[in-house]
Design a protein around this motif. Structure first.
Motif, mmCIF file in Angstrom:
data_model
loop_
_atom_site.group_PDB
_atom_site.id
_atom_site.type_symbol
_atom_site.label_atom_id
_atom_site.label_comp_id
_atom_site.label_asym_id
_atom_site.label_seq_id
_atom_site.Cartn_x
_atom_site.Cartn_y
_atom_site.Cartn_z
ATOM 1 N N THR A 1 7.905 -1.078 15.374
ATOM 2 C CA THR A 1 8.024 -0.755 13.954
ATOM 3 C C THR A 1 6.751 -1.149 13.233
ATOM 4 O O THR A 1 6.235 -2.251 13.430
ATOM 5 C CB THR A 1 9.216 -1.499 13.327
ATOM 6 O OG1 THR A 1 10.406 -1.186 14.050
ATOM 7 C CG2 THR A 1 9.391 -1.106 11.858
ATOM 8 N N ARG A 2 6.259 -0.228 12.394
ATOM 9 C CA ARG A 2 5.022 -0.518 11.670
ATOM 10 C C ARG A 2 5.322 -1.406 10.466
ATOM 11 O O ARG A 2 6.219 -1.124 9.672
ATOM 12 C CB ARG A 2 4.359 0.770 11.194
ATOM 13 C CG ARG A 2 3.017 0.517 10.478
ATOM 14 C CD ARG A 2 2.308 1.823 10.179
ATOM 15 N NE ARG A 2 3.019 2.600 9.187
ATOM 16 C CZ ARG A 2 2.845 2.470 7.867
ATOM 17 N NH1 ARG A 2 1.988 1.588 7.400
ATOM 18 N NH2 ARG A 2 3.519 3.226 7.029
ATOM 19 N N LYS A 3 4.570 -2.489 10.344
ATOM 20 C CA LYS A 3 4.675 -3.379 9.201
ATOM 21 C C LYS A 3 3.306 -3.953 8.898
ATOM 22 O O LYS A 3 2.613 -4.412 9.812
ATOM 23 C CB LYS A 3 5.673 -4.510 9.475
ATOM 24 C CG LYS A 3 5.891 -5.427 8.275
ATOM 25 C CD LYS A 3 6.961 -6.466 8.548
ATOM 26 C CE LYS A 3 7.207 -7.337 7.319
ATOM 27 N NZ LYS A 3 8.258 -8.357 7.571
ATOM 28 N N VAL A 4 2.939 -3.925 7.636
ATOM 29 C CA VAL A 4 1.641 -4.428 7.209
ATOM 30 C C VAL A 4 1.856 -5.643 6.312
ATOM 31 O O VAL A 4 2.646 -5.598 5.363
ATOM 32 C CB VAL A 4 0.843 -3.349 6.449
ATOM 33 C CG1 VAL A 4 -0.489 -3.925 5.954
ATOM 34 C CG2 VAL A 4 0.604 -2.144 7.338
ATOM 35 N N ARG A 5 1.172 -6.743 6.630
ATOM 36 C CA ARG A 5 1.244 -7.951 5.813
ATOM 37 C C ARG A 5 -0.163 -8.412 5.456
ATOM 38 O O ARG A 5 -1.089 -8.306 6.263
ATOM 39 C CB ARG A 5 1.973 -9.067 6.547
ATOM 40 C CG ARG A 5 3.434 -8.780 6.849
ATOM 41 C CD ARG A 5 4.140 -10.044 7.317
ATOM 42 N NE ARG A 5 4.289 -11.016 6.225
ATOM 43 C CZ ARG A 5 4.716 -12.266 6.407
ATOM 44 N NH1 ARG A 5 4.980 -12.690 7.633
ATOM 45 N NH2 ARG A 5 4.836 -13.090 5.383
ATOM 46 N N LEU B 1 -3.634 0.554 -2.986
ATOM 47 C CA LEU B 1 -2.676 -0.434 -3.462
ATOM 48 C C LEU B 1 -1.659 0.192 -4.405
ATOM 49 O O LEU B 1 -1.992 1.058 -5.216
ATOM 50 C CB LEU B 1 -3.405 -1.566 -4.185
ATOM 51 C CG LEU B 1 -4.236 -2.512 -3.310
ATOM 52 C CD1 LEU B 1 -5.143 -3.364 -4.181
ATOM 53 C CD2 LEU B 1 -3.320 -3.388 -2.469
ATOM 54 N N THR B 2 -0.399 -0.258 -4.324
ATOM 55 C CA THR B 2 0.630 0.212 -5.247
ATOM 56 C C THR B 2 0.445 -0.470 -6.604
ATOM 57 O O THR B 2 -0.091 -1.579 -6.691
ATOM 58 C CB THR B 2 2.027 -0.109 -4.711
ATOM 59 O OG1 THR B 2 2.180 -1.537 -4.622
ATOM 60 C CG2 THR B 2 2.244 0.506 -3.333
ATOM 61 N N ASP C 1 -4.414 2.476 12.412
ATOM 62 C CA ASP C 1 -4.969 1.186 11.992
ATOM 63 C C ASP C 1 -5.854 1.364 10.763
ATOM 64 O O ASP C 1 -7.017 1.767 10.852
ATOM 65 C CB ASP C 1 -5.766 0.557 13.132
ATOM 66 C CG ASP C 1 -6.365 -0.792 12.729
ATOM 67 O OD1 ASP C 1 -5.922 -1.338 11.694
ATOM 68 O OD2 ASP C 1 -7.258 -1.288 13.440
ATOM 69 N N ARG C 2 -5.270 1.052 9.595
ATOM 70 C CA ARG C 2 -6.009 1.129 8.330
ATOM 71 C C ARG C 2 -6.306 -0.270 7.788
ATOM 72 O O ARG C 2 -6.652 -0.425 6.617
ATOM 73 C CB ARG C 2 -5.191 1.934 7.309
ATOM 74 C CG ARG C 2 -5.054 3.408 7.659
ATOM 75 C CD ARG C 2 -4.065 4.122 6.751
ATOM 76 N NE ARG C 2 -2.699 3.724 7.076
ATOM 77 C CZ ARG C 2 -1.949 4.307 8.007
ATOM 78 N NH1 ARG C 2 -2.441 5.317 8.715
ATOM 79 N NH2 ARG C 2 -0.718 3.901 8.242
ATOM 80 N N THR C 3 -6.112 -1.294 8.609
ATOM 81 C CA THR C 3 -6.244 -2.668 8.111
ATOM 82 C C THR C 3 -7.628 -2.996 7.555
ATOM 83 O O THR C 3 -7.712 -3.702 6.529
ATOM 84 C CB THR C 3 -5.851 -3.673 9.210
ATOM 85 O OG1 THR C 3 -6.651 -3.437 10.379
ATOM 86 C CG2 THR C 3 -4.382 -3.538 9.564
ATOM 87 N N PHE D 1 0.841 -1.197 0.000
ATOM 88 C CA PHE D 1 0.000 0.000 0.000
ATOM 89 C C PHE D 1 0.875 1.246 0.000
ATOM 90 O O PHE D 1 1.975 1.251 0.555
ATOM 91 C CB PHE D 1 -0.926 0.004 1.224
ATOM 92 C CG PHE D 1 -1.774 -1.225 1.343
ATOM 93 C CD1 PHE D 1 -2.996 -1.301 0.700
ATOM 94 C CD2 PHE D 1 -1.346 -2.325 2.076
ATOM 95 C CE1 PHE D 1 -3.785 -2.439 0.786
ATOM 96 C CE2 PHE D 1 -2.117 -3.466 2.184
ATOM 97 C CZ PHE D 1 -3.337 -3.526 1.525
ATOM 98 N N HIS D 2 0.356 2.298 -0.625
ATOM 99 C CA HIS D 2 1.062 3.572 -0.633
ATOM 100 C C HIS D 2 1.107 4.158 0.776
ATOM 101 O O HIS D 2 0.065 4.349 1.414
ATOM 102 C CB HIS D 2 0.358 4.580 -1.549
ATOM 103 C CG HIS D 2 0.620 4.347 -3.012
ATOM 104 N ND1 HIS D 2 1.862 4.477 -3.577
ATOM 105 C CD2 HIS D 2 -0.221 3.997 -4.028
ATOM 106 C CE1 HIS D 2 1.793 4.230 -4.868
ATOM 107 N NE2 HIS D 2 0.535 3.930 -5.173
#
Length: 526
Positions: free
Chosen positions: A515-519, A397-398, A481-483, A390-391
Motif C-alpha cells: 500500500t502506498r503511503k507518504v509521510r 501540497l494540499t 517515487d516522487r519523494t 500532497f494532491h
C-alpha cells in the motif's frame, strides 16, 4: 407520580460503534447490575466514566442513591452509597445527575439553607470523597422547586425542571427551563422553553452531546400512557416540534433519559430476568443525534500552551483553550466533519502537537487518547509531520497543509542553532517498463553496457560477416517515487515563510510495500 429513570450509557469506551451490527438491547455489566437487586434511574456522565443510580441494596431495602466510576479500559468499581452529607430523606429521589466529566454531582433537596422549596445543590468529587454540598442559589433556584440539571459538554448551558409541587418521589406542574453562563462565570436568568415543549407536565430535560438535541418527558395527550419520552432539536434558532420516542415508551412512566456521547444508545431501568436492571436500547437512525468523540491526554513537557480545534469543512475554529494545571487536555469533536487539533507552546523553540480527525465515516470512537510532547527538539529525533499532505499522484501540497507549514516554520525559527532536514518516506514503491497504472508518473532511464552481435562490412573484415561490439542500451522505467520533488515542495513552502534554504537538507526514501503511503518528517540533525 412514581417516576423511573432512563439514561444514555456507554458500554465500552474504546471500540468503534457500527449501528448496523449493534444489539438492540444491552445489559450493563454485573459489577453494577446484580440480578438479585433492583436498580433504577441510572445517570451516567457524558464521558462515560461515572454513574449514579437508585438501588434497593440498602437496609430494609430502602431506595438509596449509589455511585460508581471506572478508569480508562477498566470495569466499573463496586458501587458505593452516597454519603449522608448528600443523601437524606429531604432529597428528591429521582433528581441525581452528573456533570459531563463526572466530577460534580447535582441533586435536589428541601434542606436548609435554601432559596425556596426543593433547590438544586452540587458536590464535587475528589477521589472517593465528596465536598460539602453547595446551593446553586438564585437565579437558578427560586421559591418554586428545581431539579434534574443537565449540562452541555462545555458546561455553559444548563437545562432543568421547575415545578409547582414536589416531594421525595413525585413532581407535578413542571416546566423545562434553560440558563446560560455569563462572561463573569455566573448563571444568567433562566427562561422557559416554548409551549411546544412545555405542554402538560414537562419534566427531566436531557440535553445531548451535540448541544442541539433535547429529550424530555411529558404527560401530554397522545402518548402510550403516563409520562412518555419526546425529542426535539434546536434548528435555525428555534426548537422543532417534539416527536415521541416510540421505541422507548411504555404504558408506564418513562422519564429522565439521556444518551452517551456517541449518540447510539439510550439507558433505562427495565425488567430483567429477576429484578429491574439497567439496560441500553439502540436508538433508531431517524432519531439518533450526532455523536461526539472525546480526545484527551496529558502533555509531556511544558504545560504552557494553547489548544485549538478547527473544523476543516468550513474553516471555523470550534475550540480555543488551554490545558489544565496538570497539562491535561480534553476536547469533544462532533461526528460529520474533519477536524484539526493543535497544541501550540507559548515558546517558539518547543515542539508543537497536531493531529487530524476524520469523523465523516460510519463508525465513531468514544475516546481517543493522545500523548502530546511539548519539549525542545533533540538531536537524532524525527518528528512526524502527518498534516503535510500532497494532491493525488503529485508533489503539490494540499491547502490543508498550510497551517502545519506555518507551525513548522515557527519551530525552525525558534531553534537557530539546530540543523534540520525535511525527510519524505514513501512505502509502496512500484515500477514497470510500461505505464501500467496512473500512479507511475515518474520516469527513470537506466543505461546498460552490453555486447551485441552486429553485421560486419566485408571490406573491413572479409573473413567474418558477424562481429561482437560493446554498446550502451538505455532502458526506460516508469515508477511512483516522487519523494525528492515532495521534499523540495515542503522546503519551498518553508522558504516562503522566511526559512533560509541553507538551513534545510533534503532526504528522500522509497520503500517497497503493498500500500502506498507518504509521510513527512522533520529530522533534527544536531
Amino acid at each position: 407520580m412514581y417516576t423511573r429513570f432512563f439514561l444514555g450509557l456507554l458500554f465500552c469506551l474504546t471500540i468503534a460503534f457500527d449501528t448496523l451490527s449493534q444489539a438492540a438491547r444491552r445489559r450493563l455489566p454485573s459489577s453494577v447490575n446484580h440480578p438479585a437487586i433492583n436498580n433504577f434511574a441510572p445517570y451516567m456522565s457524558l464521558d462515560g466514566d461515572a454513574l449514579v443510580f437508585i438501588s434497593d441494596n440498602a437496609d430494609d431495602y430502602v431506595l438509596t442513591p449509589f455511585f460508581s466510576y471506572r478508569t480508562p479500559r477498566s470495569d466499573w468499581r463496586p458501587p458505593a452509597e452516597l454519603p449522608k452529607t448528600i443523601h437524606t430523606r429531604l432529597n428528591y429521589l429521582w433528581g441525581y445527575t452528573l456533570s459531563p466529566d463526572g466530577k460534580t454531582l447535582y441533586f435536589s433537596t428541601i434542606k436548609s439553607p435554601g432559596v425556596g422549596g426543593y433547590d438544586l445543590w452540587m458536590s464535587e468529587r475528589n477521589g472517593s470523597s465528596w465536598s460539602t454540598p453547595q446551593n446553586l442559589a438564585a437565579p437558578i433556584n427560586t421559591r418554586a422547586h428545581e431539579a434534574c440539571a443537565t449540562f452541555t459538554p462545555d458546561q455553559k448551558t444548563v437545562y432543568f425542571m421547575r415545578c409547582e409541587t414536589m416531594s421525595q418521589k413525585e413532581a407535578s406542574g413542571c416546566v423545562i427551563m434553560m440558563a446560560q453562563k455569563q462572561a463573569n462565570g455566573r448563571w444568567g436568568e433562566p427562561v422557559a422553553l416554548p409551549p411546544s415543549i412545555n405542554t402538560g407536565n414537562a419534566q427531566a430535560p436531557r440535553i445531548l452531546a451535540d448541544g442541539e438535541t433535547l429529550i424530555f418527558s411529558s404527560d401530554r395527550p397522545g402518548g402510550k400512557g403516563g409520562m412518555d419520552l419526546y425529542m426535539t432539536r434546536f434548528r435555525n434558532g428555534t426548537w422543532t416540534d417534539p416527536v415521541p420516542m416510540t421505541f422507548a415508551n411504555t404504558p408506564d412512566d418513562d422519564q429522565f433519559v439521556s444518551v452517551n456521547a456517541t449518540g447510539r444508545y439510550l439507558l433505562r431501568d427495565a425488567p430483567g430476568e429477576r429484578r429491574r436492571e439497567m439496560a441500553e436500547f439502540l436508538i433508531p437512525d431517524n432519531l439518533r443525534p450526532k455523536g461526539l468523540m472525546r480526545v484527551e491526554g496529558t502533555i509531556d513537557g511544558s504545560k504552557s500552551a494553547f489548544v485549538s480545534v478547527y473544523d476543516l469543512a468550513n474553516g471555523k475554529r470550534v475550540f480555543n483553550g488551554r490545558p489544565d494545571g496538570q497539562g491535561f487536555v480534553k476536547v469533544y469533536l462532533m461526528e460529520g466533519s474533519t477536524y484539526e487539533l493543535s497544541i501550540d507552546p507559548e515558546q517558539d523553540q518547543l515542539r508543537y502537537y497536531s493531529q487530524r480527525f476524520d469523523l465523516t465515516g460510519d463508525t465513531l470512537e468514544q475516546v481517543v487518547r493522545i500523548t502530546p510532547k511539548i519539549a525542545p527538539p533533540a538531536a537524532g529525533e524525527e518528528i512526524p509531520l502527518d498534516l503535510i499532505e500532497f494532491h493525488g499522484n503529485t508533489a503539490e501540497l494540499t491547502p490543508a497543509s498550510s497551517s502545519e507549514i506555518k507551525r513548522l516554520a515557527r519551530l525552525i525559527r525558534g531553534n537557530p542553532d539546530r540543523e534540520f532536514a525535511i525527510k519524505v518516506v514513501m512505502s509502496g514503491y512500484q515500477e514497470d517498463s510500461i505505464r501500467s497504472n496512473p500512479e507511475l508518473t515518474e520516469v527513470r532511464y537506466d543505461s546498460v553496457r552490453t555486447t551485441m552481435q552486429v553485421m560486419a562490412s566485408v571490406e573491413i573484415n572479409p573473413d567474418s560477416a558477424i562481429q561482437m561490439r560493446d554498446t550502451v542500451i538505455v532502458k526506460q522505467w516508469f515508477h511512483n517515487d516522487r519523494t525528492p520533488q515532495q521534499a523540495e515542495a515542503v522546503v519551498a513552502s518553508l522558504e516562503r515563510q522566511g526559512i533560509p534554504r541553507s538551513r534545510l537538507k533534503i532526504e528522500a526514501m522509497a520503500l517497497p510495500g503493498d500500500t502506498r503511503k507518504v509521510r513527512v518528517f522533520l529530522a533534527v540533525k544536531r
